[in-house]
Motif scaffolding. Structure first.
Motif, PDB file in Angstrom:
ATOM      1  N   ASP A  70       0.860  -1.181   0.000  1.00  0.00           N
ATOM      2  CA  ASP A  70       0.000   0.000   0.000  1.00  0.00           C
ATOM      3  C   ASP A  70       0.897   1.232   0.000  1.00  0.00           C
ATOM      4  O   ASP A  70       1.508   1.574   1.013  1.00  0.00           O
ATOM      5  CB  ASP A  70      -0.906  -0.009   1.244  1.00  0.00           C
ATOM      6  CG  ASP A  70      -1.940   1.097   1.215  1.00  0.00           C
ATOM      7  OD1 ASP A  70      -1.669   2.161   0.620  1.00  0.00           O
ATOM      8  OD2 ASP A  70      -3.022   0.914   1.793  1.00  0.00           O
ATOM      9  N   SER A  79       1.410   5.468  -1.409  1.00  0.00           N
ATOM     10  CA  SER A  79       0.667   6.645  -1.852  1.00  0.00           C
ATOM     11  C   SER A  79       1.368   7.351  -3.004  1.00  0.00           C
ATOM     12  O   SER A  79       0.773   8.205  -3.663  1.00  0.00           O
ATOM     13  CB  SER A  79       0.483   7.637  -0.698  1.00  0.00           C
ATOM     14  OG  SER A  79       1.701   8.289  -0.373  1.00  0.00           O
ATOM     15  N   LEU A 134       2.996   1.448   3.626  1.00  0.00           N
ATOM     16  CA  LEU A 134       2.608   1.321   5.022  1.00  0.00           C
ATOM     17  C   LEU A 134       3.496   0.273   5.684  1.00  0.00           C
ATOM     18  O   LEU A 134       3.810  -0.764   5.099  1.00  0.00           O
ATOM     19  CB  LEU A 134       1.141   0.900   5.133  1.00  0.00           C
ATOM     20  CG  LEU A 134       0.083   1.931   4.720  1.00  0.00           C
ATOM     21  CD1 LEU A 134      -1.308   1.307   4.835  1.00  0.00           C
ATOM     22  CD2 LEU A 134       0.167   3.186   5.579  1.00  0.00           C
ATOM     23  N   LYS A 158       4.723  -2.748   8.103  1.00  0.00           N
ATOM     24  CA  LYS A 158       4.154  -4.008   8.566  1.00  0.00           C
ATOM     25  C   LYS A 158       4.918  -4.444   9.812  1.00  0.00           C
ATOM     26  O   LYS A 158       6.010  -3.960  10.103  1.00  0.00           O
ATOM     27  CB  LYS A 158       4.263  -5.076   7.475  1.00  0.00           C
ATOM     28  CG  LYS A 158       3.494  -4.731   6.199  1.00  0.00           C
ATOM     29  CD  LYS A 158       3.600  -5.850   5.166  1.00  0.00           C
ATOM     30  CE  LYS A 158       2.815  -5.512   3.908  1.00  0.00           C
ATOM     31  NZ  LYS A 158       2.875  -6.593   2.895  1.00  0.00           N
ATOM     32  N   THR A 159       4.354  -5.365  10.560  1.00  0.00           N
ATOM     33  CA  THR A 159       5.076  -5.886  11.714  1.00  0.00           C
ATOM     34  C   THR A 159       6.283  -6.689  11.221  1.00  0.00           C
ATOM     35  O   THR A 159       6.302  -7.181  10.095  1.00  0.00           O
ATOM     36  CB  THR A 159       4.171  -6.777  12.580  1.00  0.00           C
ATOM     37  OG1 THR A 159       3.654  -7.843  11.763  1.00  0.00           O
ATOM     38  CG2 THR A 159       3.016  -5.974  13.163  1.00  0.00           C
ATOM     39  N   ASP A 207       5.108   9.106   8.313  1.00  0.00           N
ATOM     40  CA  ASP A 207       3.712   9.077   8.754  1.00  0.00           C
ATOM     41  C   ASP A 207       2.797   9.379   7.584  1.00  0.00           C
ATOM     42  O   ASP A 207       3.088  10.241   6.746  1.00  0.00           O
ATOM     43  CB  ASP A 207       3.505  10.116   9.861  1.00  0.00           C
ATOM     44  CG  ASP A 207       2.049  10.266  10.250  1.00  0.00           C
ATOM     45  OD1 ASP A 207       1.595   9.524  11.130  1.00  0.00           O
ATOM     46  OD2 ASP A 207       1.359  11.125   9.651  1.00  0.00           O
ATOM     47  N   ARG A 208       1.681   8.644   7.517  1.00  0.00           N
ATOM     48  CA  ARG A 208       0.634   8.934   6.542  1.00  0.00           C
ATOM     49  C   ARG A 208      -0.692   8.938   7.277  1.00  0.00           C
ATOM     50  O   ARG A 208      -1.260   7.897   7.570  1.00  0.00           O
ATOM     51  CB  ARG A 208       0.617   7.897   5.413  1.00  0.00           C
ATOM     52  CG  ARG A 208      -0.304   8.301   4.241  1.00  0.00           C
ATOM     53  CD  ARG A 208      -0.643   7.122   3.337  1.00  0.00           C
ATOM     54  NE  ARG A 208       0.515   6.370   2.886  1.00  0.00           N
ATOM     55  CZ  ARG A 208       0.416   5.181   2.300  1.00  0.00           C
ATOM     56  NH1 ARG A 208      -0.771   4.614   2.106  1.00  0.00           N
ATOM     57  NH2 ARG A 208       1.508   4.528   1.930  1.00  0.00           N
ATOM     58  N   ASN A 209      -1.174  10.122   7.608  1.00  0.00           N
ATOM     59  CA  ASN A 209      -2.445  10.266   8.313  1.00  0.00           C
ATOM     60  C   ASN A 209      -2.518   9.410   9.577  1.00  0.00           C
ATOM     61  O   ASN A 209      -3.509   8.727   9.843  1.00  0.00           O
ATOM     62  CB  ASN A 209      -3.622   9.930   7.395  1.00  0.00           C
ATOM     63  CG  ASN A 209      -3.696  10.842   6.188  1.00  0.00           C
ATOM     64  OD1 ASN A 209      -3.440  10.422   5.064  1.00  0.00           O
ATOM     65  ND2 ASN A 209      -4.022  12.106   6.415  1.00  0.00           N
ATOM     66  N   GLY A 210      -1.433   9.444  10.351  1.00  0.00           N
ATOM     67  CA  GLY A 210      -1.414   8.728  11.613  1.00  0.00           C
ATOM     68  C   GLY A 210      -0.968   7.279  11.519  1.00  0.00           C
ATOM     69  O   GLY A 210      -0.867   6.599  12.549  1.00  0.00           O
ATOM     70  N   GLN A 211      -0.693   6.811  10.313  1.00  0.00           N
ATOM     71  CA  GLN A 211      -0.201   5.449  10.132  1.00  0.00           C
ATOM     72  C   GLN A 211       1.304   5.476   9.876  1.00  0.00           C
ATOM     73  O   GLN A 211       1.809   6.351   9.165  1.00  0.00           O
ATOM     74  CB  GLN A 211      -0.899   4.772   8.948  1.00  0.00           C
ATOM     75  CG  GLN A 211      -2.397   4.602   9.126  1.00  0.00           C
ATOM     76  CD  GLN A 211      -3.001   3.866   7.949  1.00  0.00           C
ATOM     77  OE1 GLN A 211      -3.062   2.639   7.925  1.00  0.00           O
ATOM     78  NE2 GLN A 211      -3.450   4.609   6.955  1.00  0.00           N
ATOM     79  N   VAL A 212       2.012   4.493  10.425  1.00  0.00           N
ATOM     80  CA  VAL A 212       3.453   4.408  10.226  1.00  0.00           C
ATOM     81  C   VAL A 212       3.755   3.928   8.810  1.00  0.00           C
ATOM     82  O   VAL A 212       3.169   2.952   8.330  1.00  0.00           O
ATOM     83  CB  VAL A 212       4.090   3.444  11.248  1.00  0.00           C
ATOM     84  CG1 VAL A 212       5.594   3.318  10.987  1.00  0.00           C
ATOM     85  CG2 VAL A 212       3.839   3.923  12.671  1.00  0.00           C
ATOM     86  N   THR A 213       4.653   4.635   8.150  1.00  0.00           N
ATOM     87  CA  THR A 213       5.112   4.222   6.823  1.00  0.00           C
ATOM     88  C   THR A 213       6.627   4.105   6.830  1.00  0.00           C
ATOM     89  O   THR A 213       7.300   4.524   7.777  1.00  0.00           O
ATOM     90  CB  THR A 213       4.690   5.234   5.735  1.00  0.00           C
ATOM     91  OG1 THR A 213       5.286   6.505   6.032  1.00  0.00           O
ATOM     92  CG2 THR A 213       3.181   5.370   5.674  1.00  0.00           C
TER      93      THR A 213
END
Length: 310
Positions: free
Chosen positions: A191, A193, A232, A234-235, A283-289
């Motif tokens: 995923d 952007s 995005l 991943k673990t 960061d992408r809108n509060g998600q770790v990238t």
């Protein structure tokens, strides 16, 4: 008064480098954004004689080239197997064009067989002409936008800038597709952007005392394809980009088919890329990238990048 938006550019491949291909706005106009031109590699010879007083003597003009830059939409011709509007611009940036009738047009980087182009720029009442142009290009794909290719060409000025009326230009009517629903993959679905690719082209401008502008035939002397993406995170048990970077893992990158209408579908692929630098947290809108800096490698020579229109 000259208006920025009242400009037209025409570009055509030369049969012999440095020979004006005489592009016309009717047949060779390109639909572009951010069109600019300016002198480049200009030389002003300095004179430093010993005299009884301080102060300088006038510098003397000793040659120049011209640089033209613009951005084009990435889109097909509307007919599968017919070259897109940007085809000639890509060829003058060191790409080889392969046409499969009724099926596809593919652009791969080339080391030999370079082709130069002639560029005319009409700027609201004036025209400047360039010959023997060679260029470099970058690609930018961002979610919800249109894929863009940004070009910078360097060429020899042919004659002086001259006053002229604006020509009637004819452009491709094909509408580009937005970057949504893209099945991006780098060794598996990711995923992202955005995707940026720099062909890393080195344009050489050799000195030439016999040339009227002080420069010989312009050519491409090197290429180093790099890119960047922002997947995005991943673990660690799913994907550890630090391990990939340290171990030099190589993976295939592809955007998948962008568009659904035959003749206006394109795919960007790089069959072998690796992390050229440590992954960075973002960061992408509060998600770790993870911001990844990629480098592309050839598999069989001149195939580390592909732009395919179908």
């Amino acid at each position: 008064m000259k208006l920025t938006k009242r400009s037209v550019i025409a570009l055509k491949i030369e049969a012999a480098q440095g020979t004006d291909a005489e592009p016309t706005a009717a047949d060779n106009a390109k639909l572009v954004e951010d069109l600019k031109w300016s002198p480049a590699n200009e030389r002003m010879a300095t004179r430093n004689p010993v005299r009884s007083t301080f102060g300088e003597l006038k510098k003397i003009y000793a040659g120049h080239l011209v640089e033209v830059s613009f951005t084009m939409e990435i889109k097909g011709s509307g007919v599968a197997g017919v070259a897109p509007e940007m085809g000639d611009a890509l060829k003058a940036c060191g790409f080889q064009e392969t046409i499969t009738a009724d099926t596809s047009v593919e652009y791969l980087p080339a080391t030999t067989g370079q082709q130069a182009c002639t560029i005319y720029v009409w700027e609201d009442g004036d025209v400047i002409k360039l010959t023997g142009c060679m260029g470099k290009v970058t690609f930018d794909l961002s979610t919800g936008s249109i894929g863009k290719a940004s070009f910078t060409f360097t060429g020899h000025q042919s004659g002086n800038v001259s006053a002229t009326s604006m020509p009637a230009a004819s452009y491709s009517s094909i509408v580009p597709v937005p970057l949504i629903g893209v099945a991006f993959s780098l060794g598996g679905a990711l995923d992202v952007s955005k995707l940026s690719v720099d062909m890393g082209i080195t344009v050489a401008t050799p000195d030439s005392m016999s040339s009227v502008d002080g420069y010989g035939a312009i050519y491409i002397s090197d290429r180093n394809v790099t890119g960047s993406i922002d997947p995005l995170a991943k673990t660690a048990d799913q994907k550890d980009y630090l391990i990939d970077w340290k171990s030099g893992v190589e993976s295939a990158l592809t955007t998948g088919a962008i568009g659904t209408q035959a003749g206006n579908i394109y795919t960007i692929s790089m069959p072998k890329v690796y992390n050229a630098a440590a992954p960075k947290a973002a960061d992408r809108n509060g998600q770790v990238t993870r911001d990844l800096s990629l480098a592309a490698l050839p598999t069989n020579g001149d195939d580390e990048f592909s732009l395919l229109f179908t």
